[in-house]
Design a protein around this motif. Structure first.
Motif, PDB file in Angstrom:
ATOM      1  N   GLN A  24     -18.762  38.248 -56.948  1.00  0.00           N
ATOM      2  CA  GLN A  24     -18.285  37.691 -58.224  1.00  0.00           C
ATOM      3  C   GLN A  24     -19.311  36.784 -58.907  1.00  0.00           C
ATOM      4  O   GLN A  24     -19.305  35.573 -58.731  1.00  0.00           O
ATOM      5  CB  GLN A  24     -16.960  36.963 -57.999  1.00  0.00           C
ATOM      6  N   TRP A  26     -20.617  36.158 -62.834  1.00  0.00           N
ATOM      7  CA  TRP A  26     -20.247  36.554 -64.204  1.00  0.00           C
ATOM      8  C   TRP A  26     -21.484  36.732 -65.108  1.00  0.00           C
ATOM      9  O   TRP A  26     -22.452  35.979 -65.031  1.00  0.00           O
ATOM     10  CB  TRP A  26     -19.325  35.520 -64.838  1.00  0.00           C
ATOM     11  N   ALA A  51     -15.218  46.699 -63.274  1.00  0.00           N
ATOM     12  CA  ALA A  51     -15.218  45.447 -62.485  1.00  0.00           C
ATOM     13  C   ALA A  51     -15.066  44.280 -63.463  1.00  0.00           C
ATOM     14  O   ALA A  51     -15.994  43.519 -63.688  1.00  0.00           O
ATOM     15  CB  ALA A  51     -16.523  45.340 -61.704  1.00  0.00           C
ATOM     16  N   ALA A  83      -9.337  36.907 -60.267  1.00  0.00           N
ATOM     17  CA  ALA A  83     -10.493  36.895 -61.184  1.00  0.00           C
ATOM     18  C   ALA A  83      -9.991  37.104 -62.610  1.00  0.00           C
ATOM     19  O   ALA A  83     -10.505  36.509 -63.564  1.00  0.00           O
ATOM     20  CB  ALA A  83     -11.475  37.989 -60.794  1.00  0.00           C
ATOM     21  N   PHE A 105     -12.003  50.493 -57.631  1.00  0.00           N
ATOM     22  CA  PHE A 105     -12.571  51.481 -58.551  1.00  0.00           C
ATOM     23  C   PHE A 105     -13.207  52.658 -57.801  1.00  0.00           C
ATOM     24  O   PHE A 105     -13.130  53.796 -58.240  1.00  0.00           O
ATOM     25  CB  PHE A 105     -13.615  50.813 -59.455  1.00  0.00           C
ATOM     26  N   LEU A 155     -22.648  48.659 -52.546  1.00  0.00           N
ATOM     27  CA  LEU A 155     -21.505  49.144 -53.319  1.00  0.00           C
ATOM     28  C   LEU A 155     -21.851  49.365 -54.800  1.00  0.00           C
ATOM     29  O   LEU A 155     -21.339  50.285 -55.443  1.00  0.00           O
ATOM     30  CB  LEU A 155     -20.359  48.124 -53.206  1.00  0.00           C
TER      31      LEU A 155
HETATM   32  C1  LIG Z   1     -20.231  40.833 -60.577  1.00  0.00           C
HETATM   33  S1  LIG Z   1     -18.543  40.628 -60.980  1.00  0.00           S
HETATM   34  C2  LIG Z   1     -18.597  41.061 -62.646  1.00  0.00           C
HETATM   35  C3  LIG Z   1     -17.448  40.640 -63.447  1.00  0.00           C
HETATM   36  C4  LIG Z   1     -17.568  40.747 -64.949  1.00  0.00           C
HETATM   37  N1  LIG Z   1     -17.510  42.126 -65.408  1.00  0.00           N
HETATM   38  C5  LIG Z   1     -18.830  40.100 -65.458  1.00  0.00           C
HETATM   39  O1  LIG Z   1     -19.759  40.811 -65.728  1.00  0.00           O
HETATM   40  O2  LIG Z   1     -18.884  38.884 -65.551  1.00  0.00           O
HETATM   41  C6  LIG Z   1     -17.864  42.000 -60.138  1.00  0.00           C
HETATM   42  C7  LIG Z   1     -16.351  42.104 -60.093  1.00  0.00           C
HETATM   43  O3  LIG Z   1     -16.033  43.264 -59.315  1.00  0.00           O
HETATM   44  C8  LIG Z   1     -14.836  43.047 -58.612  1.00  0.00           C
HETATM   45  N2  LIG Z   1     -14.768  44.037 -57.521  1.00  0.00           N
HETATM   46  C9  LIG Z   1     -15.291  43.971 -56.274  1.00  0.00           C
HETATM   47  N3  LIG Z   1     -15.036  45.102 -55.587  1.00  0.00           N
HETATM   48  C10 LIG Z   1     -14.362  45.916 -56.424  1.00  0.00           C
HETATM   49  C11 LIG Z   1     -13.823  47.235 -56.313  1.00  0.00           C
HETATM   50  N4  LIG Z   1     -13.977  47.950 -55.198  1.00  0.00           N
HETATM   51  N5  LIG Z   1     -13.174  47.761 -57.385  1.00  0.00           N
HETATM   52  C12 LIG Z   1     -13.034  47.057 -58.540  1.00  0.00           C
HETATM   53  N6  LIG Z   1     -13.508  45.797 -58.689  1.00  0.00           N
HETATM   54  C13 LIG Z   1     -14.167  45.238 -57.664  1.00  0.00           C
HETATM   55  C14 LIG Z   1     -14.935  41.587 -58.196  1.00  0.00           C
HETATM   56  O4  LIG Z   1     -13.655  41.031 -57.939  1.00  0.00           O
HETATM   57  C15 LIG Z   1     -15.630  40.950 -59.411  1.00  0.00           C
HETATM   58  O5  LIG Z   1     -14.660  40.405 -60.281  1.00  0.00           O
END
Ligand SMILES: C[S@@+](CC[C@H](N)C(=O)[O-])C[C@H]1O[C@@H](n2cnc3c(N)ncnc32)[C@H](O)[C@@H]1O
Length: 522
Positions: A24, A26, A51, A83, A105, A155
């Motif tokens: 996580q 942002w 995500a 989140a 996802f 991932l």
């Molecule tokens: C790097 S953050 C990006 C969040 C936002 N889109 C941003 O750019 O600020 C990645 C997000 O992916 C979510 N996440 C992790 N594993 C996931 C999965 N298998 N499927 C969907 N979301 C996932 C996390 O909870 C997190 O909120």
């Protein structure tokens, strides 16, 4: 509305660990808006973010829709409902989030295609992924790309693959990804598939001072990809200043308007980009004739599996009463050697500072032959459960650490200013903070000339061509990659290494052949 804390690195180790597990981090608005600018074509459509997190791209989508007068509906997924609560605190409305599904996802993807996909996927490195999940990911890559990707793909790589397969014809995708996407072992297979089936429009890199995620240990890149026929060219850019509109305006101009000192771009040949790696600028020089591996062999330093137990200070060894003959002199951390040479004085300073310099190094002698003090210490190690630790359990007996010849040179392989070759005058054995560099010839003249080449700025400059890039401009170089380090032709000419090595090899052959005939070296 709360101000978005884009790269929120918690100070406590536990909180940081939790953040890493879910990936996580942002995306800041100035990057999110530029990415949205690309995926929004001129007609209306539906945006998908696999995500969503705290909704950086949804906020950017609303801002860009307003600026450009287009209408895109918002949809997405996230595995973590909490989140999404943050998204509301950062200014989105419940209505904005109504088409966000809570779920995984990768394994529960939407059953439709999209014209616009944008993401900052969770950067979850492979060693945090369970074996069972890795098996499923392998199947996914085989089905989508026709190849099983190397197991080191994290991932985020599968987010990219899955998302590309959900892109409508002519649809656009913008992903912000760590540099391992084009530097990892799996990168060739991944990009061969992408570049054959999609059109890579542009790649944006960031100078260390302009990183969207300052203080995070990754080097991020943005990829702009269209589901269209490849063109053989792509635009490559470097962003040198953060928090400006230059990136967004460059995208809006169709990747053409540069901002001096802030944002520079130019068109590159796709084949060249694939060969060099998208995280690197194009090679301007023609490739060197020789690589370091022609002259040296590289092996990583000793991995003990429990430095606290095997790597000790003088005082500790004296207190334990174990004779020093059971130890070799060693250095553990890159920062323990601050110069280009490790000498006995370096070791004396380390001892004075209370740093360990003695590595327990046991031969295959039977346990019974060891002195009582050593036997007692090894039994103590057993009580600590050391023989069951993953790396140690592979050794027989568990306390016999790896044996290395003393390397004439070391290589400090991780860092920005610290990355360098070190002359090993003190004859130490390095731990994993260093690589061991063994010249293929031990001739004094050869070793001297090699040393002059190793720390030459032109040689060091080439490290960026083979290393993996991390945050703050740091580079990490693995042993096999170091052997591929191009040695500039002008240095080869100046120092005549190949000739020196051939002379040595001839001498060696002569020695062996005379030995064979007479049974002794003449
Ligand atoms: C790097 S953050 C990006 C969040 C936002 N889109 C941003 O750019 O600020 C990645 C997000 O992916 C979510 N996440 C992790 N594993 C996931 C999965 N298998 N499927 C969907 N979301 C996932 C996390 O909870 C997190 O909120």
């Amino acid at each position: 509305m709360r101000k978005v804390d884009t790269y929120r690195i918690p100070s406590s180790g536990e909180a940081r660990e939790k953040l890493r597990e879910k990936g996580q981090f942002w995306t800041p608005d100035w990057v999110a808006e530029a990415m949205i600018e690309y995926v929004f074509a001129d007609k209306d459509g539906m945006l998908f973010d696999p995500a969503v997190g705290a909704g950086a791209f949804f906020r950017a989508a609303k801002a860009i829709s307003k600026e450009r007068g287009v209408h895109y509906s918002l949809s997405g997924m996230d595995i973590d409902a909490k989140a999404l609560d943050e998204a509301i605190q950062y200014g989105l409305f419940k209505g904005d989030m109504k088409d966000v599904k809570i779920g995984d996802f990768i394994f529960q993807p939407p059953k439709r295609q999209f014209s616009a996909i944008v993401a900052n996927p969770p950067y979850i490195r492979h060693h945090r992924i369970s074996l069972a999940t890795k098996e499923k990911l392998k199947r996914l890559s085989l089905e989508s790309t026709g190849k099983v990707l190397d197991g080191r793909a994290g991932l985020h790589i599968y987010f990219l693959i899955r998302s590309l397969t959900l892109l409508e014809d002519g649809g656009r995708l913008a992903f912000i990804m760590p540099a391992d996407t084009c530097e990892g072992k799996f990168a060739d297979d991944l990009w061969n598939w992408i570049s054959r089936n999609y059109c890579l429009d542009a790649v944006v890199t960031f100078a260390p001072q302009a990183s969207p995620f300052p203080n995070v240990d990754t080097n991020p890149l943005v990829f702009f990809i269209r589901n269209d026929k490849p063109t053989g060219k792509f635009t490559w850019a470097k962003c040198c200043k953060s928090e400006t509109d230059a990136f967004k305006l460059w995208v809006r101009s169709g990747f053409s308007v540069n901002s001096p000192n802030i944002f520079k771009s130019f068109v590159r040949d796709l084949t060249e980009g694939l060969q060099t790696g998208f995280s690197r600028p194009p090679m301007t020089e023609k490739p060197s004739k020789y690589v370091l591996g022609d002259f040296v062999q590289v092996v990583r330093g000793v991995a003990t599996g429990a430095n606290d137990f095997f790597f000790l200070t003088d005082e500790k060894v004296e207190a334990l009463g174990i004779p020093k003959t059971y130890f070799v002199q060693a250095v553990g951390r890159t920062r323990d050697i601050s110069t280009e040479e490790v000498t006995q004085e370096t070791l004396a300073v380390l001892r004075e500072k209370g740093r360990p310099t003695l590595l327990l190094s046991l031969s295959s002698d039977p346990f019974e032959n060891y002195p009582e003090s050593l036997k007692k210490y090894l039994l103590h190690g057993e009580k600590l459960g050391l023989p069951q630790r993953p790396l140690i359990s592979q050794r027989k007996p568990w306390y016999k650490t790896e044996i290395r010849r003393v390397p004439p040179f070391l290589f400090a392989y991780l860092g920005r200013r610290n990355i360098r070759f070190i002359r090993n005058t003190a004859q130490i054995i390095p731990l994993t903070g260093f690589l061991c560099v063994y010249p293929k010839s031990e001739e004094k003249e050869f070793v001297e000339r090699l040393w002059k080449i190793l720390n030459h700025p032109d040689t060091i400059g080439n490290l960026a061509l083979i290393g993996k890039s991390y945050g703050n401009g740091a580079i990490k170089v693995e042993p096999r990659a170091l052997e591929k380090l191009p040695i500039p032709d002008n240095l080869i000419k100046e120092f005549g290494l190949p000739i020196q090595m051939r002379l040595f090899e001839q001498k060696e052959t002569y020695k062996v052949s005379t030995k064979n005939q007479t049974g002794a070296t003449l």
